[in-house]
Write an enzyme that holds these catalytic residues in place. Structure first.
Site, PDB file in Angstrom:
ATOM      1  CB  SER A   2      50.567  63.852  38.038  1.00 55.45           C
ATOM      2  OG  SER A   2      49.430  63.879  38.893  1.00 55.45           O
ATOM      3  CG  ASN A  30      49.012  51.215  41.519  1.00 55.17           C
ATOM      4  OD1 ASN A  30      48.162  50.329  41.473  1.00 55.17           O
ATOM      5  ND2 ASN A  30      49.151  52.019  42.562  1.00 55.17           N
ATOM      6  CD1 TRP A  31      47.118  49.073  35.178  1.00 52.55           C
ATOM      7  CD2 TRP A  31      45.898  47.198  35.087  1.00 52.55           C
ATOM      8  NE1 TRP A  31      47.419  48.427  34.000  1.00 52.55           N
ATOM      9  CE2 TRP A  31      46.676  47.272  33.909  1.00 52.55           C
ATOM     10  CE3 TRP A  31      45.049  46.099  35.244  1.00 52.55           C
ATOM     11  CZ2 TRP A  31      46.635  46.302  32.913  1.00 52.55           C
ATOM     12  CZ3 TRP A  31      45.007  45.124  34.257  1.00 52.55           C
ATOM     13  CH2 TRP A  31      45.789  45.231  33.098  1.00 52.55           C
ATOM     14  CE  LYS A  32      47.032  54.945  41.870  1.00 53.60           C
ATOM     15  NZ  LYS A  32      47.055  56.320  42.343  1.00 53.60           N
ATOM     16  CG  HIS A  36      49.869  53.356  46.635  1.00 53.40           C
ATOM     17  ND1 HIS A  36      48.899  54.314  46.816  1.00 53.40           N
ATOM     18  CD2 HIS A  36      50.417  53.581  45.427  1.00 53.40           C
ATOM     19  CE1 HIS A  36      48.870  55.085  45.738  1.00 53.40           C
ATOM     20  NE2 HIS A  36      49.780  54.668  44.880  1.00 53.40           N
ATOM     21  CD  GLU A  53      45.769  55.658  45.690  1.00 58.65           C
ATOM     22  OE1 GLU A  53      45.628  54.504  45.247  1.00 58.65           O
ATOM     23  OE2 GLU A  53      46.092  56.622  44.953  1.00 58.65           O
ATOM     24  CD  GLU A  68      53.449  56.184  43.954  1.00 56.22           C
ATOM     25  OE1 GLU A  68      53.346  56.072  42.735  1.00 56.22           O
ATOM     26  OE2 GLU A  68      52.590  55.758  44.747  1.00 56.22           O
ATOM     27  N   GLY A 120      47.406  61.511  41.300  1.00 60.39           N
ATOM     28  CA  GLY A 120      46.068  61.681  40.750  1.00 60.39           C
ATOM     29  C   GLY A 120      45.595  63.121  40.688  1.00 60.39           C
ATOM     30  N   GLY A 153      50.118  55.693  37.635  1.00 63.56           N
ATOM     31  CA  GLY A 153      48.720  55.372  37.881  1.00 63.56           C
ATOM     32  C   GLY A 153      47.905  55.580  36.613  1.00 63.56           C
ATOM     33  N   GLY A 154      47.222  56.721  36.541  1.00 66.55           N
ATOM     34  CA  GLY A 154      46.291  57.008  35.445  1.00 66.55           C
ATOM     35  C   GLY A 154      46.842  56.742  34.054  1.00 66.55           C
TER      36      GLY A 154
HETATM   37  P1  13P Z   1      48.885  58.855  39.141  1.00 69.72           P
HETATM   38  O1  13P Z   1      49.928  58.547  38.080  1.00 69.72           O
HETATM   39  O2  13P Z   1      47.491  58.596  38.672  1.00 69.72           O
HETATM   40  O3  13P Z   1      49.091  60.199  39.739  1.00 69.72           O
HETATM   41  O4  13P Z   1      49.121  57.784  40.331  1.00 69.72           O
HETATM   42  C1  13P Z   1      50.398  57.600  40.817  1.00 69.72           C
HETATM   43  C2  13P Z   1      50.358  56.431  41.734  1.00 69.72           C
HETATM   44  O5  13P Z   1      49.784  56.492  42.792  1.00 69.72           O
HETATM   45  C3  13P Z   1      51.020  55.202  41.304  1.00 69.72           C
HETATM   46  O6  13P Z   1      51.110  54.276  42.336  1.00 69.72           O
END
Ligand code: 13P
Length: 256
Positions: A219, A9-11, A101, A103, A173, A179, A240-241
């Site tokens: 994470s 997920n590149w966000k 998600h 967010e 999640e 994050g 994510g990251g």
């Molecule tokens: P991180 O891997 O950056 O913690 O993000 C997880 C995430 O929200 C994937 O959708």
């Protein structure tokens, strides 16, 4: 058998030139991806076309969100039917979409009722919803974690018929792990994945529960992916990251 999946997920990250570099690097590394692991990327919508144009890959491509409505006067939104319309024999397709998600739940006040409509839009358009659920740290500390997840499942996806639920992927999640660099321990993650699978079995049946892929997100990185993915109910990750660099993304795909 359920699929092993590593999804990125590149966000709201990466500029156009960075996406071009990413794709070039991914092309070079793609042969290191194990055959039995499906790789999916969820870029910002503006980059979906670049990813579905990639040649000769079995890469899954997904949107990060879609509208709960069919079409019409909804400025800024993208409908599930638009995502599904990118079908061309010579191209990859958009097959997936994230729903719920944390967010989106937090910054856009998306509640389960709205999310269930997004799920319906995706199913109607033959796209796979990746339905995200997770508890906050307060909910965990108050011992409400299982109730919260059960409610998110009941109100977001458990209205689906058995046939339609088979198309859904679940991503667990925990909000406190996203994050933050704090990953759920393998025991914490396995406990919740097992709970989710049991709830699917109670609602539908054992076979459907066994065939549903449940991904862990929060994470997850090359150094902890293996211990998470070796748990019996963890079928991969939503990253994510660590998905923003092709090298670490592929390393995670090698962590089963
Ligand atoms: P991180 O891997 O950056 O913690 O993000 C997880 C995430 O929200 C994937 O959708």
């Amino acid at each position: 058998m359920r699929k092993k999946i590593v999804a990125g997920n590149w966000k709201m990250n990466l500029l156009e030139n960075e996406v071009i570099d990413y794709i070039q690097e991914l092309e070079q590394l793609y042969s290191f991806k194990p055959d039995d692991v499906e790789l999916i990327i969820f870029p910002s919508s503006i980059y979906l076309d670049s990813l579905i144009n990639l040649p000769n890959y079995d890469l899954g491509v997904g949107a990060q969100d879609c509208s709960a409505n069919d079409n019409g006067a909804f400025t800024g939104e993208i409908s599930a039917s638009m995502l599904a319309s990118f079908k061309d024999e010579d191209k990859n397709e958009i097959n997936y979409c994230l729903v719920g998600h944390s967010e989106r739940r937090k910054y856009h006040n998306e509640a389960n009722e709205l999310l269930s409509k997004k799920v319906n839009q995706l199913i109607q358009n033959d796209l796979t919803p990746v339905y995200c659920c997770g508890e906050t740290i307060e909910e965990r500390n108050d011992g409400e974690l299982f109730d919260v997840i059960e409610k998110q499942l009941k109100e977001g996806v458990f209205h689906l018929s058995m046939e339609n639920f088979k198309k859904v992927i679940i991503a667990y999640e925990p909000v406190w792990a996203i994050g933050t660099g704090v990953t759920a321990t393998k025991e914490q993650a396995q406990e919740m994945h097992q709970f989710i699978r049991q709830k699917i079995a109670d609602k539908y049946n054992e076979e459907i529960a066994e065939n549903t892929s449940i991904l862990y997100g929060g994470s997850c990185k090359p150094s902890n992916a293996n211990e998470l993915f070796s748990q019996p109910d963890i079928d991969g990750g939503l990253i994510g990251g660590a998905s923003l660099k092709p090298e670490s993304f592929i390393q995670i795909a090698q962590s089963f």
